[in-house]
Enzyme design. Structure first.
Site, short mmCIF file in Angstrom:
data_model
loop_
_atom_site.label_atom_id
_atom_site.label_comp_id
_atom_site.label_asym_id
_atom_site.label_seq_id
_atom_site.Cartn_x
_atom_site.Cartn_y
_atom_site.Cartn_z
N ASN A 5 0.85 -1.19 0.00
CA ASN A 5 0.00 0.00 0.00
C ASN A 5 0.89 1.24 0.00
OD1 ASN A 5 -1.43 2.23 1.12
ND2 ASN A 5 -3.03 0.82 1.76
N HIS A 8 1.02 5.66 2.21
CA HIS A 8 1.83 6.31 3.24
C HIS A 8 2.90 7.23 2.64
CE1 HIS A 8 -0.28 3.79 6.10
NE2 HIS A 8 -0.16 2.85 5.19
N HIS A 41 -5.68 3.70 -1.42
CA HIS A 41 -7.03 4.01 -0.92
C HIS A 41 -7.31 5.46 -1.31
CE1 HIS A 41 -9.89 4.10 2.86
NE2 HIS A 41 -10.48 4.51 1.75
N ARG A 43 -9.43 8.27 -0.77
CA ARG A 43 -10.44 8.67 0.20
C ARG A 43 -11.26 9.84 -0.29
NH1 ARG A 43 -10.51 7.62 5.70
NH2 ARG A 43 -9.21 5.88 6.30
N ARG A 47 -7.09 12.76 1.54
CA ARG A 47 -6.04 13.14 2.50
C ARG A 47 -4.66 12.63 2.10
NH1 ARG A 47 -7.54 9.58 7.81
NH2 ARG A 47 -9.56 10.58 7.48
N GLU A 68 -8.67 0.60 -3.06
CA GLU A 68 -9.55 0.57 -1.89
C GLU A 68 -10.42 1.80 -1.94
OE1 GLU A 68 -7.66 0.60 1.91
OE2 GLU A 68 -6.34 -1.02 1.35
N THR A 99 -8.49 3.01 8.57
CA THR A 99 -9.70 2.19 8.57
C THR A 99 -9.83 1.46 9.91
OG1 THR A 99 -9.23 1.86 6.25
CG2 THR A 99 -10.98 0.51 7.18
N GLU A 149 -11.21 -9.56 2.16
CA GLU A 149 -9.97 -9.23 2.85
C GLU A 149 -10.31 -9.24 4.33
OE1 GLU A 149 -7.74 -5.73 1.63
OE2 GLU A 149 -6.92 -5.58 3.67
N HIS A 189 -4.25 -5.09 7.42
CA HIS A 189 -4.36 -4.01 8.40
C HIS A 189 -3.53 -4.31 9.64
CE1 HIS A 189 -5.86 -0.49 10.43
NE2 HIS A 189 -6.19 -0.09 9.22
N GLY A 190 -2.56 -3.44 9.86
CA GLY A 190 -1.75 -3.54 11.07
C GLY A 190 -0.70 -4.63 11.04
N GLY A 211 0.85 -1.86 4.40
CA GLY A 211 1.28 -0.52 4.06
C GLY A 211 2.19 0.11 5.08
N1 PXP Z 1 -6.27 -3.24 4.11
C1 PXP Z 1 -7.18 -2.24 4.23
C2 PXP Z 1 -8.58 -2.51 3.82
C3 PXP Z 1 -6.79 -0.97 4.69
O1 PXP Z 1 -7.70 0.01 4.78
C4 PXP Z 1 -5.45 -0.75 5.03
C5 PXP Z 1 -5.01 0.60 5.50
O2 PXP Z 1 -4.97 1.48 4.43
C6 PXP Z 1 -4.55 -1.81 4.88
C7 PXP Z 1 -5.00 -3.05 4.45
C8 PXP Z 1 -3.10 -1.67 5.21
O3 PXP Z 1 -2.98 -1.45 6.57
P1 PXP Z 1 -1.57 -1.04 7.18
O4 PXP Z 1 -1.22 0.29 6.58
O5 PXP Z 1 -1.84 -1.00 8.64
O6 PXP Z 1 -0.59 -2.10 6.77
#
Ligand code: PXP
Length: 236
Positions: A5, A8, A41, A43, A47, A68, A99, A149, A189-190, A211
């Site tokens: 992703n 960032h 993503h 948005r 942002r 996304e 998210t 996902e 995520h995370g 990401g």
């Molecule tokens: N998957 C989704 C649906 C997300 O919204 C995000 C954050 O943009 C990620 C994965 C990646 O998350 P992270 O940046 O915490 O790795």
């Protein structure tokens, strides 16, 4: 397999509202380092990723472009025009830092079914970002998604080892269930270089969307090394 992703990089750029760093350049370097796909993503409040980024990424990404987005009329128009390789529908709140949880598919089934259909009509493939909960996974299939996902944010936030183990098992059960009803499974995520380790070698988890941890490491060690290290941890 890991999709990287590049939001960032755009977040950093938007901090100064200038041209650098360019998430399109970050994506190209991530691909050279072995990323299997690029995710952004777009948005509603723009942002981080801008429309210009998405257009350029569509022209330059050589692996797969995963967009996304929230299920809104504006995003539907953009997705149908840009034609990413995958559309991942996510919930979106203006106030959140990132998210915060999976989509409430079960309660919004009729709406999402129509939305997914509007995407599929022009040949787009669709993934729904959901919590690792059977009812949401079943609803995702009912809505016509090809992928889910699984939201790994709660697992990633676990404080104790016992909690992490329990939440990992929940993800494993959810992935097995999703596959058993014909859905393809990603996780995201995370996730970072430590909490990804229990996933290693498990065929239930074929793809990851990562990401923040990669871009955070990239600032210190460079993007190619950061991506390569994650690619090694997610390939089996
Ligand atoms: N998957 C989704 C649906 C997300 O919204 C995000 C954050 O943009 C990620 C994965 C990646 O998350 P992270 O940046 O915490 O790795």
């Amino acid at each position: 397999r890991s999709e990287v992703n590049s939001d960032h990089a755009a977040t950093r750029r938007q901090a100064r509202l200038g041209p650098e760093p360019d998430p399109v350049a970050a994506a190209a370097l991530a691909e050279l380092a072995g990323a299997d796909g690029i995710i952004v993503h777009l948005r509603e409040d723009r942002r981080h990723i801008q429309d210009r980024d998405l257009e350029l990424l569509r022209q330059t990404v050589k692996t797969r472009l995963n967009l996304e987005m929230a299920a809104t009329p504006e995003m539907l128009t953009i997705a149908r025009e840009v034609k990413p390789d995958l559309v991942t529908l996510v919930p979106e709140k203006r106030q959140e830092l990132t998210t915060e949880g999976g989509l409430e598919v079960a309660k919004n089934l009729a709406f999402l079914k129509n939305f997914v259909q509007d995407l599929k009509e022009v040949g787009l493939r669709v993934s729904l970002f959901v919590d690792p909960v059977t009812a949401q996974i079943d609803a995702a299939r009912e809505a016509g998604a090809e992928w889910v996902e699984l939201h790994t944010g709660t697992y990633a936030d676990a404080i104790t080892r016992a909690e992490a183990t329990r939440l990992f098992q929940e993800l494993l059960n959810a992935a097995r269930h999703a596959r058993s009803i014909g859905l393809k499974v990603k996780c995201g995520h995370g996730l970072n270089y430590r909490n990804i380790k229990p996933f290693k070698g498990r065929e239930e988890f074929a793809e990851f969307s990562i990401g923040h941890s990669i871009m955070a490491r990239a600032i210190l060690v460079g993007i190619e090394r950061a991506v390569r290290e994650m690619v090694e941890l997610t390939r089996w």
